[in-house]
Every structure is written in structure tokens, then in C-alpha cells.
Scaffold this motif. Structure first.
Motif, mmCIF file in Angstrom:
data_model
loop_
_atom_site.group_PDB
_atom_site.id
_atom_site.type_symbol
_atom_site.label_atom_id
_atom_site.label_comp_id
_atom_site.label_asym_id
_atom_site.label_seq_id
_atom_site.Cartn_x
_atom_site.Cartn_y
_atom_site.Cartn_z
ATOM 1 N N ALA A 113 -0.411 -31.058 -3.411
ATOM 2 C CA ALA A 113 -0.394 -32.165 -2.696
ATOM 3 C C ALA A 113 -1.880 -32.070 -2.047
ATOM 4 N N VAL A 114 -2.239 -33.248 -1.552
ATOM 5 C CA VAL A 114 -3.537 -33.182 -0.569
ATOM 6 C C VAL A 114 -3.126 -34.096 0.530
ATOM 7 N N VAL A 115 -3.518 -33.691 1.597
ATOM 8 C CA VAL A 115 -3.291 -34.405 2.918
ATOM 9 C C VAL A 115 -4.546 -34.543 3.563
ATOM 10 N N VAL A 116 -4.766 -36.009 3.824
ATOM 11 C CA VAL A 116 -5.994 -36.087 4.427
ATOM 12 C C VAL A 116 -5.898 -36.572 6.072
ATOM 13 N N PHE A 117 -6.514 -35.762 6.713
ATOM 14 C CA PHE A 117 -6.537 -35.945 8.333
ATOM 15 C C PHE A 117 -7.797 -36.738 8.761
ATOM 16 N N PRO A 118 -7.712 -37.067 10.154
ATOM 17 C CA PRO A 118 -8.978 -37.475 10.527
ATOM 18 C C PRO A 118 -10.241 -36.466 10.381
ATOM 19 N N ASP A 119 -11.342 -37.038 10.494
ATOM 20 C CA ASP A 119 -12.590 -36.424 10.293
ATOM 21 C C ASP A 119 -12.821 -35.249 11.439
ATOM 22 N N ASN A 120 -13.283 -34.191 10.959
ATOM 23 C CA ASN A 120 -13.551 -33.141 11.774
ATOM 24 C C ASN A 120 -12.332 -32.576 12.536
ATOM 25 N N THR A 121 -11.099 -32.654 11.669
ATOM 26 C CA THR A 121 -9.993 -31.980 12.141
ATOM 27 C C THR A 121 -9.877 -30.424 12.227
ATOM 28 N N PHE A 122 -10.541 -30.009 11.077
ATOM 29 C CA PHE A 122 -10.734 -28.547 10.798
ATOM 30 C C PHE A 122 -11.947 -27.953 10.843
ATOM 31 N N SER A 123 -12.206 -27.181 12.048
ATOM 32 C CA SER A 123 -13.685 -26.535 12.242
ATOM 33 C C SER A 123 -14.049 -25.503 11.374
ATOM 34 N N ARG A 124 -12.872 -24.906 10.477
ATOM 35 C CA ARG A 124 -13.194 -23.687 9.639
ATOM 36 C C ARG A 124 -12.222 -24.046 8.295
ATOM 37 N N TYR A 125 -12.634 -23.531 7.262
ATOM 38 C CA TYR A 125 -12.074 -24.115 6.040
ATOM 39 C C TYR A 125 -12.585 -23.253 4.718
ATOM 40 N N PHE A 126 -11.915 -23.432 3.872
ATOM 41 C CA PHE A 126 -12.315 -22.460 2.481
ATOM 42 C C PHE A 126 -12.864 -23.612 1.522
ATOM 43 N N GLU A 127 -13.595 -23.060 0.714
ATOM 44 C CA GLU A 127 -14.078 -23.994 -0.496
ATOM 45 C C GLU A 127 -13.434 -23.684 -1.722
ATOM 46 N N MET A 128 -13.185 -24.913 -2.485
ATOM 47 C CA MET A 128 -12.069 -24.798 -3.806
ATOM 48 C C MET A 128 -13.305 -24.319 -4.890
ATOM 49 N N ALA A 129 -12.737 -23.556 -5.766
ATOM 50 C CA ALA A 129 -13.336 -22.781 -6.635
ATOM 51 C C ALA A 129 -13.739 -23.805 -7.784
ATOM 52 N N ASN A 130 -14.685 -23.706 -8.501
ATOM 53 C CA ASN A 130 -15.329 -24.291 -9.634
ATOM 54 C C ASN A 130 -15.181 -23.876 -10.809
ATOM 55 N N GLN A 131 -14.747 -22.677 -11.038
ATOM 56 C CA GLN A 131 -14.352 -21.789 -12.313
ATOM 57 C C GLN A 131 -13.150 -21.353 -12.338
ATOM 58 N N ARG A 132 -12.691 -21.548 -13.636
ATOM 59 C CA ARG A 132 -11.246 -21.175 -13.758
ATOM 60 C C ARG A 132 -10.967 -19.646 -13.746
#
Length: 233
Positions: A113-132
Motif C-alpha cells: 500500500a502507498v499512503v500519501v500525506f501532506p507535503d513535508n510530513t516526514f523530515s527523514r525517510y528512506f530511499e526505495m531500491a532500484n535494483q532487485r
């Protein structure tokens, strides 16, 4: 719809946080690894509790969790709210998206699932991988287990982390990522409450916890975000 979601994900390298570098002094070897102590802002703050499951922030406004955490009987939750941490506690969103196939009761491998919040809700986060991922890759699991085997009662529902090695990836490497439980913080398993929580490889999100299998050796099953769900993501 999903391409518009991804268009809102602008990864800023300076804000990414290291995974698996939390304090390791606590010797609480349970299903979901080592009990994370100290300031949550310094211990994977991008992994958050949403009241029934775990989740991962992947941009300033986007959260990844499991579909079964936000859906019941074909209906999505009206709101998803952050219930832990110091970067967005109490913030809610009604913008919840799951794959159409999941709503058509094709649970695996569409439990995402993807949940979209208001802009700038999260100040720190992770990158999604681009390689399997591949078999024998080392990964880190994080979650808010409600299960607790061997720890103090007050640790139930607290954030924990541990390591494992990928045993297999079903669907010719495209669908479910599977790890085996070995009973230590080096080969942990997910428990109730960890659903939706992250699997990281090289500090990038590669999967979301879906379920555990107890037939034979206990295994953890994670939905592969780069497999059949890549079009949705």
C-alpha cells in the motif's frame, strides 16, 4: 495514479538515514531482533507504527506499508494515522492506494500500500531500491512487534531490528522475498505488528512485511517492491 505518486517522491540524499546502525547494547533476542532503545529520531525514525502495523517513509510525504494493514473486506481505511515516533506522530492521511489485484482478492504478491500525506510530513525517510534482490543478499528487518518471546512485557509493541539473508525470491525473482528464522538477531523473523514494515538492502527499501509461514521452518514473507508491483509503485 501511481506514476503521479512517484512523481511526488523527490529523494534528497542528505536526509536519508542509515539502517541497521542502531544501538546494539540491548541483548533481547526475540522474533523481531534487538529492542531499539534511546531517541527514536536517531534509531530509524522513518519506520513508524500506524496503530496496527509498521510502515516506512520513502519521501517527505509518502509512506509504504502492507495492503492488509489498510484494507478490510475490499474497503480501504478512511484514514491512516502515524501513532509513534517524533517526526509525524498524530498526522493522518486519507489518500490510501493499493493494487487493484489486491482488492480483487489476489493477496500475494500484491500486499502493498502507498499512503500519501501532506507535503513535508516526514523530515527523514528512506530511499526505495532500484535494483532487485537476489538469494543470499544480506538484509535488515525493522518493525513494531506485538509479539514478544523472551523480553519484558513493556517491550511489546516497541520497535526492533535484526538481520537476515534472503533464502529465495519467488516468481523468477519478481514476487515474494523469503527469509528463514534462526532464533537470533542475525536471522530474525517478522511477528504480528511487523506487517508493512521494511526489508532493507544496503539501507534502501526492497520489501514490505506481508506475513509469516510456520509450516516447517518459520519463514518471513515480504512483498517485493521491485517485482510485479513495480508498475504500481
Amino acid at each position: 495514479m501511481t506514476r503521479l505518486i512517484l512523481a511526488s517522491i523527490m529523494i534528497l540524499t542528505a536526509t536519508l538515514i542509515a539502517c541497521g546502525e542502531t544501538e546494539q547494547s540491548a541483548d533481547t533476542k526475540i522474533d523481531s531482533g534487538i529492542f531499539i532503545t534511546g531517541d527514536l529520531d536517531n534509531t530509524v525514525p522513518g519506520v513508524m507504527w500506524i496503530g496496527n502495523c509498521s510502515s516506512t517513509a520513502v519521501s517527505h510525504n509518502t509512506l509504504i506499508t502492507a495492503a492488509h494493514c489498510v484494507e478490510s473486506g475490499g474497503q480501504l481505511q478512511e484514514e491512516v494515522c502515524i501513532r509513534s515516533g517524533q517526526i509525524a506522530n498524530g498526522t493522518c492521511s486519507s489518500n490510501v492506494f493499493v493494487p487493484d489485484a489486491y482488492l480483487q482478492r489476489e493477496f500475494m504478491p500484491n500486499d502493498i500500500a502507498v499512503v500519501v500525506f501532506p507535503d513535508n510530513t516526514f523530515s527523514r525517510y528512506f530511499e526505495m531500491a532500484n535494483q532487485r534482490v537476489s538469494v543470499r543478499d544480506d538484509v535488515v528487518l525493522v518493525g513494531y512487534s506485538s509479539d514478544n518471546r523472551g523480553g519484558a512485557a513493556e517491550e511489546k509493541g516497541s520497535k526492533r531490528w535484526g538481520r537476515n539473508t534472503i533464502r529465495s525470491v519467488s516468481g523468477d525473482g519478481r514476487t515474494t522475498i523469503i527469509t528463514s528464522y534462526g532464533g537470533t538477531a542475525s536471522n530474525v523473523a517478522v511477528s504480528p505488528g511487523d506487517s508493512g514494515g521494511p526489508m532493507f538492502k544496503d539501507c534502501k527499501l526492497v520489501g514490505a512485511a506481508s506475513r509469516m509461514s510456520t509450516g516447517g521452518q518459520k519463514s518471513s514473507l515480504h512483498t517485493n517492491i521491485l517485482g510485479d508491483n513495480s508498475e504500481f509503485m
